[in-house]
Write a protein that holds these residues in place. Structure first.
Motif, mmCIF file in Angstrom:
data_model
loop_
_atom_site.group_PDB
_atom_site.id
_atom_site.type_symbol
_atom_site.label_atom_id
_atom_site.label_comp_id
_atom_site.label_asym_id
_atom_site.label_seq_id
_atom_site.Cartn_x
_atom_site.Cartn_y
_atom_site.Cartn_z
ATOM 1 N N SER A 179 0.836 -1.194 0.054
ATOM 2 C CA SER A 179 -0.159 0.002 -0.050
ATOM 3 C C SER A 179 0.895 1.226 -0.044
ATOM 4 O O SER A 179 0.456 2.207 -0.493
ATOM 5 C CB SER A 179 -1.005 0.028 1.155
ATOM 6 O OG SER A 179 -1.494 -1.128 1.271
ATOM 7 N N ASP B 13 -6.076 -0.276 3.506
ATOM 8 C CA ASP B 13 -4.904 0.048 2.503
ATOM 9 C C ASP B 13 -4.948 1.480 2.223
ATOM 10 O O ASP B 13 -3.853 2.043 2.292
ATOM 11 C CB ASP B 13 -5.091 -0.768 1.278
ATOM 12 C CG ASP B 13 -4.870 -2.290 1.287
ATOM 13 O OD1 ASP B 13 -3.985 -2.540 2.174
ATOM 14 O OD2 ASP B 13 -5.598 -2.863 0.754
ATOM 15 N N GLU C 269 -4.236 -3.770 -5.906
ATOM 16 C CA GLU C 269 -3.454 -4.236 -4.842
ATOM 17 C C GLU C 269 -3.871 -5.513 -4.254
ATOM 18 O O GLU C 269 -5.321 -5.484 -3.905
ATOM 19 C CB GLU C 269 -3.250 -3.186 -3.662
ATOM 20 C CG GLU C 269 -2.352 -3.648 -2.604
ATOM 21 C CD GLU C 269 -2.249 -2.923 -1.258
ATOM 22 O OE1 GLU C 269 -2.235 -1.480 -1.276
ATOM 23 O OE2 GLU C 269 -2.072 -3.367 -0.284
HETATM 24 MG MG LIG Z 1 -1.972 -3.235 2.236
#
Ligand SMILES: [Mg+2]
Ligand code: B12
Ligand SMILES: Nc1nc2c(ncn2[C@@H]2O[C@H](COP(=O)(O)OP(=O)(O)O)[C@@H](O)[C@H]2O)c(=O)[nH]1
Lengths: 563, 321, 142
Positions: free
Chosen positions: B65, B101, B150
């Motif tokens: 992140s 995140d 992600e």
């Molecule tokens: Mg993360």
């Protein structure tokens, strides 16, 4: 001499008579006139009780005499029988002039030290002209300039009173106060007090409002400041290591003590790496703890903490100076135990907490107002809080005997058990590579969050009874609840206008030059940042201007948020 | 507030015009799998394929992140708009999730050129959420230049990301113990770029060396996988990372139908077929299917035959049940 | 109208203004997660505009503001900003230290519910779930 029979200490001829004699000598040398103390029944009360017949020396090794290693029973030979704790009520509201009026009353009512709480915007490092007006001055005093500080301290003899500044890194309030003292012709060597919010690690973990500069940046400023103060303001405590934030954020008492000691180890190592002498700088370390209502646990926490610290500084830092081995601490009764429901019950709770702190051997204390869960204390509730301390000090006979719970089977065994728990936490932090690394990785934050949730579950399930919350509930009249009036918006506007005026009246060349010097100091490892900060205050720089420069150069304090 | 609905253009038009609210709403519709999804996806199809899709995968704590945050900054600096779909795991027991995140991407919250959406895996295995492919399509249709996925990164095979992304970045960090090991276990195969993040930590160089050594054992292909060192906090190495991403995207985009967009479409089709079949098999009242079930039970037929029979039956009638 | 949710409720748990107390907000995030909701958790000190941007991008059903140091006084501004952004359906709850007088003002400004210290898991979860369903029913389909 009375004797306490203890199973761990079998009978026989006393082997620590010599140690006792030494303590007695110290005691008499320090106490001055020792008025005989009698209880209500006329029984003469000795200053200290101890098992005079412990043959294997276990007593001396584990408990010892007050003021002598391992200091479990207290850090001074006389403790509260000689000098009681200082009453340091945390106060702050509205404008500087409001604070000044209030603090004078508090001092008159028996408080022996003063503490300044600034407004939330000050904690965040922002001047009042950049903050939404609704939230100005609601929790503390707006102090942006040296002029504001001067008003706060009007008619207060800075050199005659111990001062606590709730002043996180980069210590702008301290810089302002020193400049005020200078202008009043007061010798900095006479200024005594504590930067009781210097523990940036605890801010990173548990007190985000105070977290202004990045970890590395705060570390740098901390060390510069400590070095500067050691030279110029030798009676100022630059380090207060704060367990209170972590316990209030949810750490158990043992965890909070362990994490605090690990933090202190980190700071001591940092100072040592900077070339400072542990025998000296450790003399000025002070601690700040939470006192929960878990009475015996808290007493044992403080006794164990004292013993661990005393041994730890010699084991880890080779310290022999007895003054550097003293575990001096301020403590605050825990607001977490107090309830919104039936607020007057909080007076009883605070009394119990305060007793735990006193019997745990604290040096200084703040007691919470009964309206803790409603607002910052009203004048009424603050008065009750001070009176509670006065009652405990003068009516309850708590100070007649040193460490009066020492020798209780329960308290001694609990002290040992807490010691083990605390040492386990320290070992865990050591395994993580020290406190700095353990907070950077979120390890500590997760530990605290898990404990907080566990405790909350106990309250939710009723396993932990809280009177008025999950048991003995009553219908309450909301309008009867005390609630502090907010500062008037008119006053807040005036304060903002005042700041603008002060800003406009400065010599811009002088100011810019000072801020430039501050920037330069931050960039160069060889120039003391705190010295440059004092110069900036002299040139009229505001809190917001100083913090901004340092944030640019040393990094903004973004906490590691762990959900 | 005045009523906007009267003259407000339709969702599709607003989505294609790149309006944040429309994209956010469209993602919710897709995530909730409502009745209008099919039409919406059909309508955006002609507008897809412009963006480059970049996948970030790696073990939890490697700094995905934080690195995405830095990557957004780098791309914004190059004048590109960025949309991010960040997936966190749902609890298998309660279905709940804390989606954290974007805490690391907070500095971009107020940038209109950046769109970030937190997704929960909702029990979907494979490192993303079931809707991730369609979410990426919506972001593509909304006109974002770069789309970042992600992944959960909890050691799943992460093959989905491989199918959906033009550029697959596998992140490790020194001192995470066995992550180099985990990379050995297969994820290396899908990487276009290997990143050793936290290059400020002592063992970073060694990890880079280990990865390079591992790559050396592979048969050479047409793309030489670079091993880059980054520090997501002070942003060292981000320029190199962005260059590598652009370079790889350019080479992959030229490769025709089995590119990432094709992969996303294919994945969407596979998922939808499976879901459709599941629904019918579980809910239809149909003698043929009942018979296949009891044959299977009594070991009268094998699973392969059973599948064929059911699929034929499903094709015959769409209106049953 | 549904009286159950078709997908997990999405809740933004955040803090505005200058406050940094997070013991309560972390507990609330855990409560809601354990009840099967999807919680978007943030840094403290969110600007009002940022809360709106977050709610918009994440298309949440409920916003939970935890406020212990008087920052709830900014919530009326948040309510106006949410409306202006077309997020009138999103429900807002506030928890923490909110004096009775302020509670009345917040409710008048459109806040759905204020939770005080002592609020228990079950009540919080039930109420947030109920509000998420209401928001979900009112959410414009486009
Ligand atoms: Mg993360
Ligand atoms: C713990 C605490 C701290 C800790 C915080 C640790 C942490 N990481 O959270 C520490 C010591 C760091 C701290 C510091 C300060 N504190 Co403080 N603190 C408290 C205290 C004692 C308890 C708060 C708490 O955590 N309770 C336990 C949790 C679980 O309860 P809760 O947050 O209320 O949450 C419950 C409900 O309110 C509700 N809820 C809360 N949020 C939400 C959100 C949603 C979405 C929902 C549905 C429900 C909900 O559900 C929870 C479960 O029941 C309160 C007084 C009190 N008893 O409330 C003062 C208090 C909040 N602090 C106060 C102040 C002023 C400060 C400081 C500014 C002090 C100063 N001036 O120097 C600093 C700054 C803090 C900061 N970083 O912002 C004041 C605020 C005054 C006011 N509002 O008028 C209080 C009220 C004390 C007082 N009377 O002076 N503090
Ligand atoms: N020292 C260092 N820490 C980093 C770096 N990148 C990320 N981190 C930290 O690693 C932790 C995990 O980061 P995060 O981005 O949440 O990892 P994720 O779980 O892979 O998404 C956080 O504390 C980050 O601040 C880096 O380059 N160097």
């Amino acid at each position: 001499m009375n004797k306490i029979a203890k199973p761990v200490m079998s009978t026989g001829k006393g082997t620590h008579q010599a140690a006792f004699d030494e303590w007695q000598q110290n005691y008499h040398a320090l106490i001055g006139e020792d008025k005989p103390v009698r209880n209500r029944s006329g029984i003469k009360v000795e200053p200290l009780y101890w098992p005079s017949d412990d043959p294997d020396g276990a007593y001396n090794e584990k408990l010892g005499f007050p003021g002598a290693d391992p200091m479990t029973r207290g850090i001074y030979p006389t403790m509260h029988r000689g000098r009681t704790w200082s009453q340091r009520q945390l106060i702050g509201l509205g404008r500087p002039v409001d604070f000044n009026g209030r603090i004078k009353k508090i001092l008159a009512s028996g408080a022996s030290a003063l503490s300044i709480i600034p407004c939330n915007s000050v904690y965040r490092g922002i001047d009042c002209d950049e903050v939404e007006p609704e939230i100005l001055g609601t929790c503390g005093t707006i102090i942006n300039t040296e002029e504001d500080m001067d008003i706060c301290l009007a008619d207060i003899p800075i050199d005659e009173i111990s001062i606590g500044l709730n002043d996180p890194s980069p210590f702008t309030m301290l810089a302002q106060m020193l400049v005020v003292a200078e202008k009043r012709g007061i010798d900095w060597k006479k200024v005594t007090g504590t930067s009781n919010q210097s523990d940036y690690i605890s801010h990173f973990v548990a007190n985000h409002m105070f977290y202004r500069l990045s970890l590395q940046g705060a570390r740098r400023v901390q060390l510069d400041t400590a070095a500067y103060l050691a030279e110029h303001v030798p009676n100022w405590n630059a380090f207060s290591i704060v367990g209170q934030h972590m316990q209030q954020a949810g750490a158990t008492p043992a965890q909070a003590m362990g994490l605090t000691l690990s933090t202190a180890i980190q700071y001591a190592e940092d100072c040592k790496a900077r070339g400072m002498d542990p025998e000296k700088f450790l003399e000025r370390f002070t601690f700040f703890f939470d006192i929960s209502i878990s009475f015996f646990e808290e007493v044992a926490k403080f006794r164990a903490g004292r013993r661990i610290w005393n041994r730890l500084v010699s084991d880890r830092f080779g310290v022999t100076n007895p003054r550097a081995k003293r575990f001096k601490f301020h403590a605050q009764t825990s607001g977490c135990d107090l309830t919104r429901q039936q607020p007057l019950n909080n007076i009883a709770r605070v009394t119990i907490q305060a007793m735990a702190g006193i019997l745990g051997g604290l040096q200084s204390m703040h007691t919470d107002g009964y309206d803790e869960v409603l607002s910052t204390p009203t004048e009424d509730s603050a008065k009750v809080a001070v009176s509670t301390q006065n009652i405990l000090k003068h009516e309850a006979h708590l100070c007649d005997v040193i460490d009066p719970l020492g020798g209780s089977y329960y308290v001694e065994s609990l002290t040992d058990a807490m010691e083990v728990e605390i040492l386990n936490v320290i070992a865990e932090i050591d395994a993580e590579g020290g406190m700095f690394k353990a907070v950077e990785s979120g390890f500590v934050q997760e530990m605290i969050g898990a404990s907080a949730l566990e405790f909350q579950d106990q309250v939710d399930s009723g396993e932990q009874i809280v009177v008025g919350v999950n048991a003995f509930k009553e219908d309450e009249d909301a309008s009867a609840r005390p609630f502090l009036k907010r500062p008037s918006q008119v006053h807040m506007k005036q304060q903002v206008e005042q700041l603008k005026k002060i800003k406009a009246a400065r010599d811009p060349a002088l100011l810019n030059n000072a801020l430039q010097e501050l920037r330069q100091a931050a960039r160069s490892e060889d120039i003391n940042v705190f010295a440059a900060e004092i110069d900036a205050v002299r040139a009229g720089a505001t809190l917001g201007e100083i913090v901004k420069v340092l944030r640019d150069e040393l990094g903004f304090g973004q906490p590691l948020v762990v959900a | 507030m005045q009523d906007q609905t009267a003259e407000k253009p339709g969702l599709l038009a607003r989505l294609l015009a790149g309006q944040t609210a429309a994209l956010a709403r469209a993602i919710s519709i897709v995530e909730r799998d409502g009745p209008t999804v099919s039409a919406l996806l059909k309508a955006i199809q002609p507008h897809l394929g412009r963006a480059i899709v970049v996948g970030f995968t790696g073990p939890p704590g490697a700094g995905k992140s934080t690195l995405v945050n830095a990557f957004i900054g780098e791309m914004r600096g190059r004048g590109r708009t960025v949309a991010v779909a960040a997936v966190d795991p749902s609890s298998p027991i309660t279905g709940g999730a804390v989606l954290g995140d974007r805490i690391r991407m907070a500095e971009h919250t107020m940038d209109a050129g950046v769109f970030i959406r937190s997704l929960a895996s909702r029990g979907h295995l494979g490192g993303l959420s079931a809707s991730a492919a369609r979410v990426a399509d919506l972001m593509d249709a909304a006109g974002f230049d770069v789309i970042v996925l992600e992944t959960v990164g909890a050691g799943q095979s992460e093959v989905e990301m491989a199918e959906m992304a033009d550029v697959r970045i596998v992140i490790s960090a020194p001192g995470l113990g066995d992550d180099v090991q985990a990379i050995k276990a297969g994820i290396l195969e899908i990487a276009d770029i290997l990143v050793v993040n936290k290059s400020d930590l002592p063992l970073a160089k060694r990890t880079v060396g280990q990865l390079q050594a591992m790559l050396a054992l592979r048969a050479p292909g047409d793309w030489k996988v670079p091993v880059l060192a980054t520090n997501a906090v002070d942003r060292t190495g981000l320029c190199e990372l962005a260059d590598a991403v652009d370079h790889r995207a350019a080479t992959r985009k030229m490769k025709g139908p089995r590119d990432a967009l094709g992969g996303r479409t294919r994945r969407l089709l596979a998922q939808s077929v499976a879901k459709y079949a599941e629904h019918r098999v579980l809910n239809d009242t149909c003698a043929t299917i009942d018979a296949v079930v009891s044959d299977l039970q009594q070991a009268g037929i094998g699973l392969d035959d059973a599948i064929t029979k059911v699929l034929m039956r499903l094709c015959e009638s769409q209106d049953n049940g | 109208m549904n009286d159950v949710l078709l997908a997990p409720a999405r809740v933004l748990v955040t803090k505005i203004g200058l406050d940094g107390h997070d013991r309560g907000s972390r507990i609330i995030a855990a409560y809601l997660r354990d009840a099967g909701m999807e919680v978007i958790y943030t840094n403290p000190w969110q600007a009002i505009d940022a809360v709106v941007a977050l709610a918009l991008e994440e298309d949440v059903d409920v916003i939970g503001i935890s406020s212990l140091a008087t920052d709830h006084l900014l919530v009326p501004k948040l309510m106006v900003a949410l409306d202006a952004a077309g997020l009138g359906h999103v429900r807002v709850v506030v928890g923490g230290i909110v004096p009775d007088e302020d509670e009345a003002n917040l409710l008048a400004a459109g806040v759905s519910k204020v939770f005080h210290p002592g609020a228990v898991r079950e009540d919080i979860v039930t109420e947030v779930e109920r509000l998420a369903i209401a928001a979900s029913n009112e959410r414009p389909l486009d």
